[in-house]
Design a protein around this motif. Structure first.
Motif, PDB file in Angstrom:
ATOM      1  N   ALA A 171     -17.663 -42.324  -4.764  1.00 14.74           N
ATOM      2  CA  ALA A 171     -17.831 -43.722  -5.174  1.00 14.74           C
ATOM      3  C   ALA A 171     -16.807 -44.615  -4.499  1.00 14.74           C
ATOM      4  CB  ALA A 171     -17.721 -43.826  -6.700  1.00 14.74           C
ATOM      5  N   GLU A 172     -15.550 -44.139  -4.430  1.00 13.02           N
ATOM      6  CA  GLU A 172     -14.507 -44.942  -3.802  1.00 13.02           C
ATOM      7  C   GLU A 172     -14.770 -45.130  -2.316  1.00 13.02           C
ATOM      8  OE1 GLU A 172      -9.709 -44.666  -3.074  1.00 13.02           O
ATOM      9  OE2 GLU A 172     -10.575 -43.755  -4.865  1.00 13.02           O
ATOM     10  N   ALA A 173     -15.272 -44.103  -1.652  1.00 10.31           N
ATOM     11  CA  ALA A 173     -15.547 -44.193  -0.219  1.00 10.31           C
ATOM     12  C   ALA A 173     -16.671 -45.166   0.087  1.00 10.31           C
ATOM     13  CB  ALA A 173     -15.885 -42.815   0.334  1.00 10.31           C
ATOM     14  N   SER A 174     -17.560 -45.385  -0.880  1.00  9.82           N
ATOM     15  CA  SER A 174     -18.688 -46.282  -0.649  1.00  9.82           C
ATOM     16  C   SER A 174     -18.369 -47.724  -1.029  1.00  9.82           C
ATOM     17  CB  SER A 174     -19.904 -45.807  -1.444  1.00  9.82           C
ATOM     18  OG  SER A 174     -19.673 -45.929  -2.835  1.00  9.82           O
ATOM     19  N   ALA A 195     -13.721 -56.331  -4.473  1.00 14.66           N
ATOM     20  CA  ALA A 195     -14.253 -55.041  -4.031  1.00 14.66           C
ATOM     21  C   ALA A 195     -15.680 -54.906  -4.529  1.00 14.66           C
ATOM     22  CB  ALA A 195     -13.391 -53.892  -4.563  1.00 14.66           C
ATOM     23  N   HIS A 196     -16.490 -54.152  -3.778  1.00 14.09           N
ATOM     24  CA  HIS A 196     -17.887 -53.993  -4.165  1.00 14.09           C
ATOM     25  C   HIS A 196     -18.459 -52.788  -3.440  1.00 14.09           C
ATOM     26  CE1 HIS A 196     -22.171 -55.070  -4.832  1.00 14.09           C
ATOM     27  NE2 HIS A 196     -21.683 -55.706  -5.892  1.00 14.09           N
ATOM     28  N   ARG A 197     -19.600 -52.358  -3.914  1.00 14.57           N
ATOM     29  CA  ARG A 197     -20.306 -51.281  -3.218  1.00 14.57           C
ATOM     30  C   ARG A 197     -20.720 -51.751  -1.832  1.00 14.57           C
ATOM     31  NH1 ARG A 197     -22.166 -51.857  -8.164  1.00 14.57           N
ATOM     32  NH2 ARG A 197     -23.998 -53.028  -7.440  1.00 14.57           N
ATOM     33  N   SER A 198     -20.498 -50.909  -0.841  1.00 13.28           N
ATOM     34  CA  SER A 198     -20.813 -51.263   0.537  1.00 13.28           C
ATOM     35  C   SER A 198     -22.323 -51.367   0.719  1.00 13.28           C
ATOM     36  CB  SER A 198     -20.246 -50.216   1.484  1.00 13.28           C
ATOM     37  OG  SER A 198     -20.533 -50.528   2.819  1.00 13.28           O
ATOM     38  N   LEU A 243     -17.889 -45.823   4.952  1.00 12.89           N
ATOM     39  CA  LEU A 243     -16.459 -45.994   4.798  1.00 12.89           C
ATOM     40  C   LEU A 243     -16.004 -47.240   5.548  1.00 12.89           C
ATOM     41  CD1 LEU A 243     -13.909 -44.551   3.627  1.00 12.89           C
ATOM     42  CD2 LEU A 243     -13.631 -43.510   5.886  1.00 12.89           C
ATOM     43  N   GLN A 244     -15.187 -48.048   4.908  1.00  7.56           N
ATOM     44  CA  GLN A 244     -14.694 -49.268   5.535  1.00  7.56           C
ATOM     45  C   GLN A 244     -13.738 -48.949   6.668  1.00  7.56           C
ATOM     46  OE1 GLN A 244     -12.839 -51.987   2.782  1.00  7.56           O
ATOM     47  NE2 GLN A 244     -13.137 -53.722   4.143  1.00  7.56           N
ATOM     48  N   GLY A 245     -13.905 -49.626   7.800  1.00  5.52           N
ATOM     49  CA  GLY A 245     -13.050 -49.416   8.960  1.00  5.52           C
ATOM     50  C   GLY A 245     -11.900 -50.402   8.995  1.00  5.52           C
ATOM     51  N   ALA A 246     -11.428 -50.718  10.200  1.00  8.98           N
ATOM     52  CA  ALA A 246     -10.271 -51.601  10.379  1.00  8.98           C
ATOM     53  C   ALA A 246     -10.544 -52.978   9.794  1.00  8.98           C
ATOM     54  CB  ALA A 246      -9.930 -51.718  11.859  1.00  8.98           C
ATOM     55  N   ARG A 247      -9.523 -53.545   9.146  1.00  2.59           N
ATOM     56  CA  ARG A 247      -9.649 -54.858   8.515  1.00  2.59           C
ATOM     57  C   ARG A 247      -8.842 -55.919   9.259  1.00  2.59           C
ATOM     58  NH1 ARG A 247      -7.154 -54.476   3.406  1.00  2.59           N
ATOM     59  NH2 ARG A 247      -8.214 -56.378   2.745  1.00  2.59           N
TER      60      ARG A 247
END
Length: 506
Positions: free
Chosen positions: A5-8, A299-302, A307-311
């Motif tokens: 869940a956290e990864a998404s 934060a929200h579901r992707s 997985l989120q990359g560079a910000r």
């Protein structure tokens, strides 16, 4: 299950760096985004994403600002203001304003380029934030705002009929929304034009870049009358603004809204909000999608569960083939002969030095990350007369820089600062060198405080210049490389090697 869940999930801002005035679209399975570039060149940066969360710069829609003679020097606050991007008849279309000239159009088959030369669609002072709409019957329209600094009016949205090829106006302009007639509305700007379920929709912020809100307007005709609803405001969230952006569908039944937040020294950072259409036909954004208040989520579901990359946008560069990478922009239209194109590293001819880095054309910049970071580079030179200098700067309306300076007595490693209202730079540290080479590391902490470390043949020197980075004119601060020499003296040719930037995500 908790790890999955956290990864998404994704975190806002999805790009914690300057992405001014974003607009975005989906074409097939990919998403494309354009942003303002103001005085910098190349202009109109184009970003691509596979999931709406992680973005990568793929090119620029504008090679240089025009007219070239005017933009040969930095024109802070001028140049390219808020653009829009669309895909029509198999081509990408970017419509952008120069508030001192009018509205221009560039097109391309591939978003990475090459792009056409700019075409002036709508001449005029103060016409800003244009966005086209092609209707079902073949008609086309352009909505835009106004800049009081050039046009003497603002807080008004205007619709102009145009030909489908965006070559010329096809009728008279009509003011469709007067912000002065709406209670509490100021600085209504940044409109984006859509059509859904037979209705015409204009998404537009009001209330100011750092303090405003997002409004949606709806009408049965492109010329109004429009009813409106505020759909996103700061509320109890830490996201001030939230300012102009773009509605994008993800191709799988979901809707999303990209917008910026003004973070001052870090510029206009990019956020992604969930969006849905309510039972009453109006859009819901942010926490309102899940029954909460109409305020941004952190934060929200992707959208696609990735997985989120560079910000951040800043990237290290080894200057392959002796040239700067795609992540750099010049502070003015570059002279083709400025970059020598021979390694090792980047060899840069210095511009004529008037005493301020802000007035130099030969300055390469990347956006300062919104998180604590350290940028470093090796600096030497091939040639320099007394007065010549080269360095790494944290550049805004005020700046600090560190690097090399040649004097009549020899070569020094220097750290200097200049306040926004100061007439001259103040040298904080000057260290005589036995050879013209220095490794400069500049650290910027969470409060934008700048510290410098100089590594020379004589040893390591830590310097606290007592400086906090500040924003530029309509842009955030930047990490900038520059070279300069005195007028009439032997030219300065500086060489930069192994540029690195490390970001500490918090």
């Amino acid at each position: 299950m908790e790890l999955v869940a956290e990864a998404s999930m994704y975190r806002n801002p999805i790009i914690d760096a300057d992405v001014p005035d974003p607009d975005a679209i989906r074409v097939g399975d990919r998403f494309y985004l354009v942003a303002s570039s103001f005085h910098r060149a190349p202009g109109l940066p184009i970003f691509a994403s596979n999931d709406l969360v992680t973005w990568e710069r793929i090119g620029y829609a504008l090679e240089r600002n025009e007219p070239a003679a005017w933009f040969a020097l930095p024109r802070h606050g001028g140049g390219v203001w808020a653009p829009s991007i669309r895909h029509h008849d198999g081509r990408f279309v970017v419509v952008y304003p120069d508030p001192d000239q009018g509205v221009f159009v560039v097109t391309a088959e591939d978003a990475a380029g090459p792009w056409s030369a700019p075409h002036l669609l709508l001449p005029g002072l103060g016409i800003i934030d244009p966005c086209p709409l092609w209707d079902d019957d073949g008609a086309a329209y352009l909505v835009h705002g106004w800049a009081r600094s050039r046009a003497g009016r603002k807080n008004v949205l205007t619709v102009v009929p145009v030909d489908a090829g965006l070559r010329h106006p096809a009728g008279s302009a009509v003011d469709v929304i007067d912000g002065d007639a709406l209670e509490g509305f100021t600085t209504l700007e940044g409109p984006k034009f859509y059509k859904r379920d037979g209705a015409y929709w204009i998404f537009a912020p009001a209330g100011g870049v750092a303090t405003g809100w997002q409004t949606v307007f709806r009408s049965d005709t492109p010329y109004g009358p429009y009813e409106h609803r505020v759909v996103l405001a700061q509320g109890e969230s830490p996201v001030n603004g939230p300012h102009q952006g773009a509605w994008v569908d993800d191709g799988a039944g979901g809707d999303w809204f990209l917008h910026f937040q003004d973070r001052g020294v870090y510029g206009r950072v990019l956020h992604l909000q969930p969006m849905a259409w309510g039972d009453d036909g109006w859009p819901l954004m942010g926490a309102a999608v899940d029954g909460g208040p109409a305020q941004p989520v952190l934060a929200h579901r992707s959208p696609r569960g990735r997985l989120q990359g560079a910000r951040t946008l800043a990237r290290s560069d080894d200057f392959a083939q002796g040239r700067p990478g795609i992540h750099w922009q010049w502070e003015a239209d570059p002279d083709p002969g400025v970059v020598l194109g021979t390694g090792p590293g980047l060899a840069l001819r210095g511009g004529c030095d008037g005493g301020s880095i802000r007035t130099l054309p030969t300055v390469l910049s990347q956006a300062l990350p919104g998180q604590p970071c350290t940028a470093a580079v090796d600096i030497t030179w091939d040639a320099a007369a007394p007065g010549g200098r080269a360095g790494l700067a944290v550049l805004g309306r005020a700046y600090a820089w560190a690097g090399l300076r040649r004097t009549a007595e020899g070569v020094e490693a220097v750290v200097a600062v200049r306040g926004a209202d100061e007439q001259h730079e103040r040298v904080v540290a000057a260290v005589p060198l036995s050879e013209p080479r220095v490794h400069v590391a500049v650290a910027v902490d969470a409060q934008a405080r700048v510290r410098v470390q100089l590594t020379t043949a004589q040893g390591i020197i830590d310097v606290d210049p007592g400086f906090h980075a500040v924003e530029g004119h309509w842009v955030g601060a930047s990490l900038s490389l520059f070279a300069a020499g005195r007028y009439g003296a032997e030219e300065t040719i500086a060489r930069f090697e192994r540029f690195t930037v490390d970001v500490r995500n918090e």
